[in-house]
Design an enzyme around this catalytic site. Structure first.
Site, mmCIF file in Angstrom:
data_model
loop_
_atom_site.group_PDB
_atom_site.id
_atom_site.type_symbol
_atom_site.label_atom_id
_atom_site.label_comp_id
_atom_site.label_asym_id
_atom_site.label_seq_id
_atom_site.Cartn_x
_atom_site.Cartn_y
_atom_site.Cartn_z
ATOM 1 N N ILE A 25 0.829 -1.206 0.000
ATOM 2 C CA ILE A 25 0.000 0.000 0.000
ATOM 3 C C ILE A 25 0.861 1.254 0.000
ATOM 4 C CG2 ILE A 25 -1.892 -1.190 1.174
ATOM 5 C CD1 ILE A 25 -1.152 0.433 3.708
ATOM 6 N N ASP A 26 2.128 1.138 0.415
ATOM 7 C CA ASP A 26 3.006 2.303 0.473
ATOM 8 C C ASP A 26 3.408 2.807 -0.911
ATOM 9 O OD1 ASP A 26 3.038 2.494 3.235
ATOM 10 O OD2 ASP A 26 4.743 1.128 3.440
ATOM 11 N N GLY A 69 2.706 5.146 6.164
ATOM 12 C CA GLY A 69 3.779 5.696 5.332
ATOM 13 C C GLY A 69 5.012 5.908 6.183
ATOM 14 N N ARG A 164 -8.140 17.653 17.356
ATOM 15 C CA ARG A 164 -8.340 16.230 17.621
ATOM 16 C C ARG A 164 -7.524 15.401 16.627
ATOM 17 N NH1 ARG A 164 -13.046 15.894 20.855
ATOM 18 N NH2 ARG A 164 -13.165 17.929 21.902
ATOM 19 N N GLN A 172 -6.454 0.777 6.824
ATOM 20 C CA GLN A 172 -6.044 1.064 5.439
ATOM 21 C C GLN A 172 -5.581 -0.183 4.692
ATOM 22 O OE1 GLN A 172 -3.426 4.946 5.743
ATOM 23 N NE2 GLN A 172 -3.579 3.933 7.734
#
Length: 239
Positions: A25-26, A69, A164, A172
């Site tokens: 996914i990176d 990431g 927040r 993810q």
């Protein structure tokens, strides 16, 4: 078998027959424009940002959203642009927390009552601007939420705004793949099967433009594909 490009390179040097396909996914695998899983992760992060906007706007808050990431900011930049983030912090560009706070104060004073700050889990501050050493988990892993919580605290202290944090974490990495990822995985699979049938080894399938090509594992082993300057400029221009 799942291995990193660096490990694949070592196995290839040892004479192990292999044909690889990039899956992370990176999206940080060198030699391919896209890796399987990236589009799905960005879609999930973008949807989360769309939802966070509602709370930010209704309560006049600064919302810090931490995405995955460790070494690169592909998810942060892609989702941040698509999800209309007001600041994006990534490992490729160390940030100055005072500059970020000043930009948010100006934004809220001029025309806005809320802001979204996207932070990649591996984002770091410029030397001398913030005394923060990120904690490490087993084997040097990033501790989810560490940078997000610190950014939330620092921005609240410097701006006085209700701030927040939302940590997306492993959400993810799961769920139903997008059509784009399904198509890419199928194309990689067919190309890998063809390569095996043709007796090729020590190669990786790669998306180059609109084409699926084979690249030597030795050319990608140990390299990290960072977010290009052009895409970072797109993000900056939308702040």
């Amino acid at each position: 078998t799942i291995v990193t490009p660096a490990s694949a390179g070592k196995l290839a040097e040892a004479g192990v027959t292999m044909v690889c396909a990039p899956k992370t996914i990176d999206n940080d695998v060198w030699g391919t424009d896209r890796s399987v899983g990236f589009d799905t992760a960005v879609s999930i992060a973008t949807e989360a940002l769309d939802r966070v906007h509602t709370t930010a706007e209704s309560h006049d808050r600064v919302m810090v959203v931490e995405v995955m990431g460790h070494h690169v900011g592909w998810i942060a930049v892609a989702a941040g642009i698509a999800g209309c983030a007001d600041q994006i912090l990534i490992p490729e560009e160390p940030f100055d927390i005072d500059e970020i706070a000043a930009q948010l104060r100006h934004r809220h004073k001029s025309y806005a009552s809320s802001s979204i700050v996207v932070v990649a889990e591996g984002a770091t501050a410029k030397e001398g601007t913030l005394d923060f050493t990120p904690p490490e988990g087993p084997y040097g892993a990033i501790v989810a939420g560490a940078i997000g919580e610190r950014i939330k605290y620092e921005l609240a202290e410097r701006t006085g705004f209700d701030t927040r944090v939302t940590i997306l974490g492993h959400v993810q990495r799961g769920g139903t793949p997008t059509a784009t990822d399904r198509l890419l995985a199928s194309r990689f699979g067919v190309a890998a099967a063809d390569a095996v049938h043709e007796g090729k080894t020590s190669v990786m399938t790669a998306l180059v433009g609109d084409r699926i090509e084979l690249v030597d594992i030795a050319e990608v082993a140990g390299k990290v594909k960072e977010v290009p300057e052009e895409l970072r400029n797109v993000a900056r221009s939308l702040y």
